[in-house]
Design an enzyme around this catalytic site. Structure first.
Site, PDB file in Angstrom:
ATOM      1  N   HIS A   1      32.205  48.284  47.505  1.00 48.65           N
ATOM      2  CA  HIS A   1      32.608  47.431  46.390  1.00 48.65           C
ATOM      3  C   HIS A   1      31.822  46.114  46.393  1.00 48.65           C
ATOM      4  O   HIS A   1      31.271  45.703  45.358  1.00 48.65           O
ATOM      5  CB  HIS A   1      34.114  47.173  46.474  1.00 48.65           C
ATOM      6  CG  HIS A   1      34.611  46.204  45.450  1.00 48.65           C
ATOM      7  ND1 HIS A   1      34.572  46.458  44.105  1.00 48.65           N
ATOM      8  CD2 HIS A   1      35.130  44.944  45.572  1.00 48.65           C
ATOM      9  CE1 HIS A   1      35.061  45.414  43.439  1.00 48.65           C
ATOM     10  NE2 HIS A   1      35.395  44.492  44.308  1.00 48.65           N
TER      11      HIS A   1
ATOM     12  N   GLU B   1      31.595  38.695  47.813  1.00 42.47           N
ATOM     13  CA  GLU B   1      32.779  38.102  47.168  1.00 42.47           C
ATOM     14  C   GLU B   1      32.910  36.623  47.540  1.00 42.47           C
ATOM     15  O   GLU B   1      33.368  35.814  46.729  1.00 42.47           O
ATOM     16  CB  GLU B   1      34.047  38.867  47.562  1.00 42.47           C
ATOM     17  CG  GLU B   1      34.122  40.290  47.030  1.00 42.47           C
ATOM     18  CD  GLU B   1      34.633  40.403  45.583  1.00 42.47           C
ATOM     19  OE1 GLU B   1      34.872  39.377  44.929  1.00 42.47           O
ATOM     20  OE2 GLU B   1      34.791  41.552  45.113  1.00 42.47           O
TER      21      GLU B   1
ATOM     22  N   HIS C   1      31.869  42.039  38.342  1.00 37.98           N
ATOM     23  CA  HIS C   1      32.714  43.224  38.542  1.00 37.98           C
ATOM     24  C   HIS C   1      32.578  44.271  37.446  1.00 37.98           C
ATOM     25  O   HIS C   1      32.769  45.445  37.705  1.00 37.98           O
ATOM     26  CB  HIS C   1      34.181  42.816  38.691  1.00 37.98           C
ATOM     27  CG  HIS C   1      34.503  42.303  40.065  1.00 37.98           C
ATOM     28  ND1 HIS C   1      33.913  41.180  40.595  1.00 37.98           N
ATOM     29  CD2 HIS C   1      35.340  42.765  41.031  1.00 37.98           C
ATOM     30  CE1 HIS C   1      34.378  40.966  41.815  1.00 37.98           C
ATOM     31  NE2 HIS C   1      35.248  41.905  42.103  1.00 37.98           N
TER      32      HIS C   1
ATOM     33  N   ARG D   1      41.893  33.927  34.842  1.00 40.42           N
ATOM     34  CA  ARG D   1      41.798  34.772  36.023  1.00 40.42           C
ATOM     35  C   ARG D   1      40.643  35.760  35.927  1.00 40.42           C
ATOM     36  O   ARG D   1      40.099  36.189  36.936  1.00 40.42           O
ATOM     37  CB  ARG D   1      43.121  35.522  36.258  1.00 40.42           C
ATOM     38  CG  ARG D   1      43.054  36.369  37.506  1.00 40.42           C
ATOM     39  CD  ARG D   1      44.402  36.872  37.985  1.00 40.42           C
ATOM     40  NE  ARG D   1      44.199  37.717  39.153  1.00 40.42           N
ATOM     41  CZ  ARG D   1      45.151  38.149  39.949  1.00 40.42           C
ATOM     42  NH1 ARG D   1      46.405  37.813  39.714  1.00 40.42           N
ATOM     43  NH2 ARG D   1      44.880  38.913  40.978  1.00 40.42           N
TER      44      ARG D   1
ATOM     45  N   LYS E   1      46.933  42.004  42.789  1.00 33.01           N
ATOM     46  CA  LYS E   1      46.420  43.177  42.076  1.00 33.01           C
ATOM     47  C   LYS E   1      46.431  44.369  43.027  1.00 33.01           C
ATOM     48  O   LYS E   1      45.865  44.314  44.118  1.00 33.01           O
ATOM     49  CB  LYS E   1      44.994  42.938  41.588  1.00 33.01           C
ATOM     50  CG  LYS E   1      44.914  42.073  40.354  1.00 33.01           C
ATOM     51  CD  LYS E   1      43.517  42.148  39.778  1.00 33.01           C
ATOM     52  CE  LYS E   1      43.375  41.288  38.540  1.00 33.01           C
ATOM     53  NZ  LYS E   1      42.008  41.347  37.999  1.00 33.01           N
TER      54      LYS E   1
ATOM     55  N   HIS F   1      31.762  47.643  38.841  1.00 32.22           N
ATOM     56  CA  HIS F   1      32.612  48.835  38.708  1.00 32.22           C
ATOM     57  C   HIS F   1      31.824  49.998  38.108  1.00 32.22           C
ATOM     58  O   HIS F   1      32.003  51.151  38.492  1.00 32.22           O
ATOM     59  CB  HIS F   1      33.840  48.530  37.847  1.00 32.22           C
ATOM     60  CG  HIS F   1      34.853  47.672  38.534  1.00 32.22           C
ATOM     61  ND1 HIS F   1      35.909  47.092  37.873  1.00 32.22           N
ATOM     62  CD2 HIS F   1      34.977  47.290  39.825  1.00 32.22           C
ATOM     63  CE1 HIS F   1      36.643  46.388  38.725  1.00 32.22           C
ATOM     64  NE2 HIS F   1      36.094  46.494  39.915  1.00 32.22           N
TER      65      HIS F   1
ATOM     66  N   ARG G   1      61.052  51.339  42.590  1.00 33.09           N
ATOM     67  CA  ARG G   1      60.705  50.317  41.594  1.00 33.09           C
ATOM     68  C   ARG G   1      60.407  48.949  42.196  1.00 33.09           C
ATOM     69  O   ARG G   1      60.520  47.925  41.511  1.00 33.09           O
ATOM     70  CB  ARG G   1      61.793  50.199  40.519  1.00 33.09           C
ATOM     71  CG  ARG G   1      61.991  51.497  39.747  1.00 33.09           C
ATOM     72  CD  ARG G   1      62.744  51.288  38.440  1.00 33.09           C
ATOM     73  NE  ARG G   1      63.021  52.568  37.833  1.00 33.09           N
ATOM     74  CZ  ARG G   1      64.128  53.274  38.041  1.00 33.09           C
ATOM     75  NH1 ARG G   1      65.084  52.793  38.806  1.00 33.09           N
ATOM     76  NH2 ARG G   1      64.291  54.445  37.468  1.00 33.09           N
TER      77      ARG G   1
ATOM     78  N   LYS H   1      40.602  31.208  45.029  1.00 36.78           N
ATOM     79  CA  LYS H   1      41.304  32.329  44.400  1.00 36.78           C
ATOM     80  C   LYS H   1      42.767  31.988  44.156  1.00 36.78           C
ATOM     81  O   LYS H   1      43.316  32.275  43.085  1.00 36.78           O
ATOM     82  CB  LYS H   1      41.192  33.599  45.252  1.00 36.78           C
ATOM     83  CG  LYS H   1      41.966  34.759  44.634  1.00 36.78           C
ATOM     84  CD  LYS H   1      41.413  36.105  44.922  1.00 36.78           C
ATOM     85  CE  LYS H   1      42.093  37.122  44.012  1.00 36.78           C
ATOM     86  NZ  LYS H   1      41.670  38.490  44.265  1.00 36.78           N
TER      87      LYS H   1
ATOM     88  N   ASN I   1      36.325  38.077  38.062  1.00 38.45           N
ATOM     89  CA  ASN I   1      35.614  39.340  37.901  1.00 38.45           C
ATOM     90  C   ASN I   1      34.118  39.159  37.672  1.00 38.45           C
ATOM     91  O   ASN I   1      33.453  40.090  37.227  1.00 38.45           O
ATOM     92  CB  ASN I   1      36.224  40.138  36.752  1.00 38.45           C
ATOM     93  CG  ASN I   1      37.527  40.773  37.171  1.00 38.45           C
ATOM     94  OD1 ASN I   1      37.640  41.261  38.280  1.00 38.45           O
ATOM     95  ND2 ASN I   1      38.505  40.752  36.293  1.00 38.45           N
TER      96      ASN I   1
ATOM     97  N   GLU J   1      46.419  37.538  34.426  1.00 35.84           N
ATOM     98  CA  GLU J   1      45.097  37.636  33.818  1.00 35.84           C
ATOM     99  C   GLU J   1      45.130  37.677  32.302  1.00 35.84           C
ATOM    100  O   GLU J   1      44.619  38.599  31.672  1.00 35.84           O
ATOM    101  CB  GLU J   1      44.339  38.863  34.369  1.00 35.84           C
ATOM    102  CG  GLU J   1      42.861  38.795  34.030  1.00 35.84           C
ATOM    103  CD  GLU J   1      42.016  39.764  34.859  1.00 35.84           C
ATOM    104  OE1 GLU J   1      42.295  39.959  36.037  1.00 35.84           O
ATOM    105  OE2 GLU J   1      41.062  40.294  34.295  1.00 35.84           O
TER     106      GLU J   1
END
Lengths: 356, 356
Positions: B263, B183, B246, B239, B141, B250, B119, B225, B243, B235
């Site tokens: 990517h 990026e 993105h 935030r 992330k 994606h 955990r 960032k 993206n 987010e």
């Protein structure tokens, strides 16, 4: 009217509703559902009993379900991944809500999926076993097993609400009722000797599923757990007390093969082992160890470890326990009945004697 | 001396070290390692290059490694589970530390394993690609892909430190350098038009791997960032600006098959699509769309979606985007160069025109 307890975790605060017939009532869900999409996660034992009733209570939402095979042996990453398949097949978004309908295994897997789907979505626990109502649905621990250790992969993720419908206990097999009582007794052993006395004098009613007795036992158990979790959400200290019997118990469960011993059974036997070691250290008198065994036995739970696991095997499984820090095994033991403590200060020869 | 940036997240605050030759220096690791056990997660491309050097810097710790196959196609739950196999085979405890040594895929998988092992345990990012140094190693992330959607399963889990050794970029294939620049450009597009100007006039040095130019680009990217993440860790708002490109990207990555488009390449093409839609809405003048395409093209990145994916296919993959709320697709678009915004207020016919 249900009994309502609050788990006080600041922005993650949530209510526990305890009462009879709650799972058919839409009002206990509505305030806690995030968007319009609801995925019910259940298993093939509980689903046929309650799925239709829960869906009826959720009229107006886009409700889908995923039915997992029943049993601890299925609490794996592989079975867990089916929840994501269902969520993505249905194009469920980050504002979807997962409802866990079932016992501890369903709750742990559904909660862990909610923790990880799109990096975290809302979920509601609807526990249908005594064990889940008093333990696994409260406190935000979620996860799955690894062949080498129980609950080794997981997350802390708090539910938005727990709906504990005591009527579901009427269909619970007797063996599972007993297993749940092990966790109920645990709360007495760690923090409330008066509750232990009450349980001792009401064990017959509890085993006979007297509704009032069960409601009291569940309520007091959740109160104690909620209090401890509120003090230490991420288990940096006192929360570990809730693991009385669990280090022994997890080793028994893992060693015996997941599903052969119920979690509560292993915990019950583990509490007896913890009491035995506490006596060897000089904390518990022999009479209290006897009383511990007697209480566990009266609840219908084994008081001995499995005969086919020896001390070395158990020690090996205990070595991966999550409470190990700096290579040191820590155990929850009893200073006296009603007062548990976490310690690494015990003679390992005494531990070996306890296990032998 | 390295440049040191701080990601300001209260109790989860951590430093980003940027400089040449850092990964061989023990001092950048020691303060951030929790206990005595360290698991290095890397891949079969990066491992042969840097694993020995990192291990040498970690003398005195119990260091083990797990070497994953290289590539986005392996960013799956199944490959991820090998990290747990390694941790449990070695009996690693909750005070162990994971070090992610590699690009974005390694960082995402190692970080997600750190989020879930027992955990949650400590981890340190040692990004070895430009893309990972400016993006995926910063902000917490973590996650893996699902066949139906990228990064659909994951967690927010902050590293204890990021050690960005710019010397590792010397061995980076040119295609990956370009992908990283997508990026880098993104930060200019969303928040800093002066940085965009600087990038435009230094693109040749960046592509030629001029150390000073790269260090400046990495530092400024991480600054932007870190600032945005500090304002909105989970987010819930701003935030999402990170993206830009993105949602389109994606969909391209998923549609083209993981690993066929890098990517950064998909994000670069996605930024061009976002610029095109921003023009159709009436925000960006044609000249700025041209400048956007020119910048992306100069960095060596595709400016068009794959020819073999049509608008319907892309819209289908976009429908599972994590920014969908209440069934509404939201996109990051450009109000002007240097100012992005998140919006669901766009005509879907215009979106279809952009994709066609």
């Amino acid at each position: 009217m249900p009994k309502i307890l609050t788990v006080d975790l600041g922005t993650r605060e949530y209510p526990i509703y305890i009462g009879s017939g709650l799972l058919t009532k839409s009002e206990f869900y509505r305030d806690h559902i995030a968007g319009s999409q609801v995925m019910i996660v259940t298993n093939d034992t509980v689903g046929p009993l309650y799925l239709d009733a829960v869906k009826a209570a959720l009229a107006g939402y886009q409700v889908r379900e995923v039915v997992l095979p029943d049993g601890e042996v299925y609490k794996t990453l592989e079975v867990w991944s089916r929840i994501f398949d269902a969520l993505l097949t249905e194009r469920f978004a980050r504002d979807a809500t997962i409802i866990a309908l079932g016992g501890g295994v369903v709750g742990d897997m559904a909660g862990f999926a909610a923790a990880c789907y799109q990096r975290g979505i809302a979920f509601i626990q609807v526990p249908t076993t005594l064990l889940a109502q008093v333990d696994s649905s409260v406190g935000g621990k979620t996860g799955v097993n690894h062949p080498a250790g129980k609950n080794m992969i997981g997350a802390f993720h708090q539910p938005r609400a727990v709906i504990a419908d005591t009527q579901t206990l009427e269909t619970l097999p007797q063996r599972e009722l007993s297993a749940g009582l092990a966790e109920v007794l645990k709360y007495g052993f760690i923090r409330d000797v008066a509750f232990l006395d009450w349980l001792e004098s009401h064990m017959a009613e509890l085993l006979g599923r007297d509704a009032a007795a069960l409601a009291h036992a569940i309520g007091r158990s959740c109160e104690i757990k909620a209090q401890i979790v509120a003090e230490d959400e991420f288990e940096s200290g006192q929360r570990a007390l809730l693991n009385l019997g669990h280090t022994f118990g997890h080793a028994i469960e893992t060693g015996a093969g997941y599903g052969n011993w119920l979690h509560g059974e292993a915990v019950g036997a583990g509490i007896c082992l913890a009491a035995d070691l506490s006596r060897r250290i000089g904390w518990l008198p022999e009479a209290d160890v006897e009383r511990t065994r007697h209480l566990i036995a009266c609840a219908g739970i084994p008081t001995e470890r499995p005969a086919d696991l020896n001390a070395d095997q158990l020690l090996e499984f205990m070595a991966v326990d999550k409470k190990v820090i700096g290579g040191q095994l820590r155990l929850v033991l009893m200073r006296r009945l009603g007062e548990a403590l976490v310690t690494n200060e015990f003679d390992h020869n005494l531990l070996r004697e306890t296990l032998s």
